[in-house]
Design a protein around this motif. Structure first.
Motif, PDB file in Angstrom:
ATOM      1  N   ARG A 124       0.999  -1.171   0.019  1.00 42.85           N
ATOM      2  CA  ARG A 124      -0.180  -0.035   0.004  1.00 42.85           C
ATOM      3  C   ARG A 124       0.607   1.189   0.029  1.00 42.85           C
ATOM      4  NH1 ARG A 124      -5.248   1.445   2.945  1.00 42.85           N
ATOM      5  NH2 ARG A 124      -5.801  -0.871   2.613  1.00 42.85           N
ATOM      6  N   MET A 125       0.738   2.136  -0.763  1.00 41.37           N
ATOM      7  CA  MET A 125       1.210   3.463  -1.102  1.00 41.37           C
ATOM      8  C   MET A 125       0.231   4.738  -0.799  1.00 41.37           C
ATOM      9  SD  MET A 125       4.508   2.172  -1.266  1.00 41.37           S
ATOM     10  CE  MET A 125       5.195   4.097  -1.658  1.00 41.37           C
ATOM     11  N   LEU A 126       0.786   5.749   0.028  1.00 34.66           N
ATOM     12  CA  LEU A 126      -0.247   6.852  -0.012  1.00 34.66           C
ATOM     13  C   LEU A 126       0.390   8.075  -0.883  1.00 34.66           C
ATOM     14  CD1 LEU A 126      -0.446   6.620   3.785  1.00 34.66           C
ATOM     15  CD2 LEU A 126      -1.879   5.592   1.891  1.00 34.66           C
ATOM     16  N   GLY A 127      -0.335   8.639  -1.604  1.00 31.99           N
ATOM     17  CA  GLY A 127       0.072   9.818  -2.300  1.00 31.99           C
ATOM     18  C   GLY A 127       0.287   9.525  -3.658  1.00 31.99           C
ATOM     19  N   PHE A 128       0.896  10.600  -4.331  1.00 36.52           N
ATOM     20  CA  PHE A 128       1.383  10.504  -5.746  1.00 36.52           C
ATOM     21  C   PHE A 128       2.553   9.587  -5.857  1.00 36.52           C
ATOM     22  CE2 PHE A 128       4.192  12.111  -9.149  1.00 36.52           C
ATOM     23  CZ  PHE A 128       3.310  12.015 -10.286  1.00 36.52           C
ATOM     24  N   LEU A 129       2.714   8.774  -6.770  1.00 35.37           N
ATOM     25  CA  LEU A 129       3.450   7.993  -6.993  1.00 35.37           C
ATOM     26  C   LEU A 129       4.107   8.268  -8.543  1.00 35.37           C
ATOM     27  CD1 LEU A 129       2.583   4.084  -6.248  1.00 35.37           C
ATOM     28  CD2 LEU A 129       4.299   5.643  -4.994  1.00 35.37           C
ATOM     29  N   PRO A 130       5.621   8.572  -8.309  1.00 37.58           N
ATOM     30  CA  PRO A 130       6.217   8.710  -9.550  1.00 37.58           C
ATOM     31  C   PRO A 130       6.207   7.786 -10.497  1.00 37.58           C
ATOM     32  CG  PRO A 130       7.579   9.523  -7.763  1.00 37.58           C
ATOM     33  CD  PRO A 130       6.517   8.776  -7.345  1.00 37.58           C
ATOM     34  N   THR A 131       6.476   7.884 -11.628  1.00 37.74           N
ATOM     35  CA  THR A 131       6.488   6.805 -12.874  1.00 37.74           C
ATOM     36  C   THR A 131       7.363   5.621 -12.401  1.00 37.74           C
ATOM     37  OG1 THR A 131       5.830   8.218 -14.576  1.00 37.74           O
ATOM     38  CG2 THR A 131       6.828   6.222 -15.279  1.00 37.74           C
ATOM     39  N   GLU A 132       8.596   5.980 -11.840  1.00 38.13           N
ATOM     40  CA  GLU A 132       9.746   5.180 -11.676  1.00 38.13           C
ATOM     41  C   GLU A 132       9.387   4.211 -10.328  1.00 38.13           C
ATOM     42  OE1 GLU A 132      10.272   8.329 -11.799  1.00 38.13           O
ATOM     43  OE2 GLU A 132      10.838   8.331 -13.908  1.00 38.13           O
ATOM     44  N   GLU A 133       8.667   4.983  -9.472  1.00 41.58           N
ATOM     45  CA  GLU A 133       8.286   4.123  -8.202  1.00 41.58           C
ATOM     46  C   GLU A 133       7.171   3.074  -8.540  1.00 41.58           C
ATOM     47  OE1 GLU A 133       8.234   2.829  -4.331  1.00 41.58           O
ATOM     48  OE2 GLU A 133       9.617   4.003  -5.228  1.00 41.58           O
ATOM     49  N   LEU A 134       6.250   3.682  -9.388  1.00 36.59           N
ATOM     50  CA  LEU A 134       5.159   2.805  -9.508  1.00 36.59           C
ATOM     51  C   LEU A 134       5.445   1.577 -10.530  1.00 36.59           C
ATOM     52  CD1 LEU A 134       2.235   2.210  -9.580  1.00 36.59           C
ATOM     53  CD2 LEU A 134       1.779   3.643 -11.643  1.00 36.59           C
ATOM     54  N   ALA A 135       6.494   1.735 -11.362  1.00 38.73           N
ATOM     55  CA  ALA A 135       7.113   0.683 -12.131  1.00 38.73           C
ATOM     56  C   ALA A 135       7.865  -0.267 -11.262  1.00 38.73           C
ATOM     57  CB  ALA A 135       8.018   1.260 -13.148  1.00 38.73           C
ATOM     58  N   THR A 136       8.611   0.034 -10.446  1.00 38.72           N
ATOM     59  CA  THR A 136       9.251  -0.618  -9.281  1.00 38.72           C
ATOM     60  C   THR A 136       8.103  -1.586  -8.842  1.00 38.72           C
ATOM     61  OG1 THR A 136      11.156   0.683  -9.168  1.00 38.72           O
ATOM     62  CG2 THR A 136      10.484  -0.746  -7.312  1.00 38.72           C
ATOM     63  N   ARG A 137       7.180  -0.969  -8.313  1.00 36.42           N
ATOM     64  CA  ARG A 137       5.890  -1.565  -7.395  1.00 36.42           C
ATOM     65  C   ARG A 137       5.331  -2.625  -8.237  1.00 36.42           C
ATOM     66  NH1 ARG A 137       6.726  -0.604  -2.007  1.00 36.42           N
ATOM     67  NH2 ARG A 137       7.846   1.698  -1.853  1.00 36.42           N
ATOM     68  N   LEU A 138       5.052  -2.453  -9.641  1.00 32.64           N
ATOM     69  CA  LEU A 138       4.451  -3.125 -10.483  1.00 32.64           C
ATOM     70  C   LEU A 138       5.171  -4.414 -10.975  1.00 32.64           C
ATOM     71  CD1 LEU A 138       2.634  -0.583 -12.558  1.00 32.64           C
ATOM     72  CD2 LEU A 138       1.480  -2.078 -11.029  1.00 32.64           C
ATOM     73  N   ASP A 139       6.568  -3.998 -11.034  1.00 35.58           N
ATOM     74  CA  ASP A 139       7.300  -5.332 -11.608  1.00 35.58           C
ATOM     75  C   ASP A 139       7.493  -6.403 -10.320  1.00 35.58           C
ATOM     76  OD1 ASP A 139       8.042  -4.013 -13.878  1.00 35.58           O
ATOM     77  OD2 ASP A 139      10.082  -3.427 -13.051  1.00 35.58           O
ATOM     78  N   ALA A 140       7.611  -5.783  -8.961  1.00 37.27           N
ATOM     79  CA  ALA A 140       7.624  -6.768  -8.012  1.00 37.27           C
ATOM     80  C   ALA A 140       6.211  -7.471  -7.843  1.00 37.27           C
ATOM     81  CB  ALA A 140       7.878  -5.994  -6.545  1.00 37.27           C
ATOM     82  N   LEU A 141       5.241  -6.737  -7.998  1.00 34.50           N
ATOM     83  CA  LEU A 141       3.763  -7.505  -8.004  1.00 34.50           C
ATOM     84  C   LEU A 141       3.583  -8.572  -9.160  1.00 34.50           C
ATOM     85  CD1 LEU A 141       0.962  -7.436  -6.709  1.00 34.50           C
ATOM     86  CD2 LEU A 141       0.371  -5.617  -8.410  1.00 34.50           C
ATOM     87  N   SER A 142       4.045  -8.062 -10.392  1.00 37.98           N
ATOM     88  CA  SER A 142       3.888  -9.070 -11.538  1.00 37.98           C
ATOM     89  C   SER A 142       5.002 -10.411 -11.358  1.00 37.98           C
ATOM     90  CB  SER A 142       4.019  -8.349 -12.827  1.00 37.98           C
ATOM     91  OG  SER A 142       5.404  -7.891 -12.935  1.00 37.98           O
ATOM     92  N   SER A 143       6.107 -10.158 -10.863  1.00 35.59           N
ATOM     93  CA  SER A 143       6.940 -11.263 -10.406  1.00 35.59           C
ATOM     94  C   SER A 143       6.450 -12.220  -9.500  1.00 35.59           C
ATOM     95  CB  SER A 143       8.386 -10.666 -10.076  1.00 35.59           C
ATOM     96  OG  SER A 143       8.294 -10.271  -8.755  1.00 35.59           O
TER      97      SER A 143
END
Length: 146
Positions: A124-143
């Motif tokens: 869970r993240m709060l607030g605006f997520l920059p593109t790079e931070e979101l990509a890191t989280r989505l990479d971890a989620l998809s893996s």
């Protein structure tokens, strides 16, 4: 004195127009998303089916008048295109589905919740997520699904 007031008024109007354009890019609705967006726009009636579909899912909870939420729109639209074969990218407008605020314990918007393929919250993240931070989280989620 009147000329100075008129100049200040004109500057305020110009700034309001510029800010409005930046806050509502390509938007024709109150969510900020373009009508042809790749982001799934859900509500309280459709969220359960999406979380039970067997795919990892990132849900962004926002509000129509939230500036940070509106700034997330292009980030989420790009992520939905980049991860379309791996993760469902979803947005929920809490103005339209207020019961979900309590159900998912949302106190701040935007809030991004990451669910694994079983529908379990894993991050869970709060607030605006920059593109790079979101990509890191989505990479971890998809893996985690592989």
């Amino acid at each position: 004195m009147e000329k100075k007031n008129l100049t200040v008024f004109a500057i305020v109007i110009v700034l309001a127009v510029v800010i409005g354009i930046n806050f509502f890019p390509r938007s024709t609705n109150k969510t900020g998303f373009a009508p042809d967006t790749a982001v799934l726009l859900l509500d309280s009636e459709t969220i359960d089916d999406t979380l039970a579909n067997g795919r990892p899912t990132m849900v962004e909870f926002g509000r129509g008048g939230c500036a940070a939420c509106l700034h997330m729109v292009p980030v989420l639209e790009q992520a939905a295109l980049d991860y379309q074969s791996k993760v469902d990218i979803v947005s929920i407008n809490l103005d339209d589905s207020p019961s979900l605020s309590q159900r998912f314990q949302i106190a701040v918007t935007p809030t991004e919740i990451f669910f694994d393929a079983t529908g379990k919250e894993v991050n869970r993240m709060l607030g605006f997520l920059p593109t790079e931070e979101l990509a890191t989280r989505l990479d971890a989620l998809s893996s985690t699904d592989e």
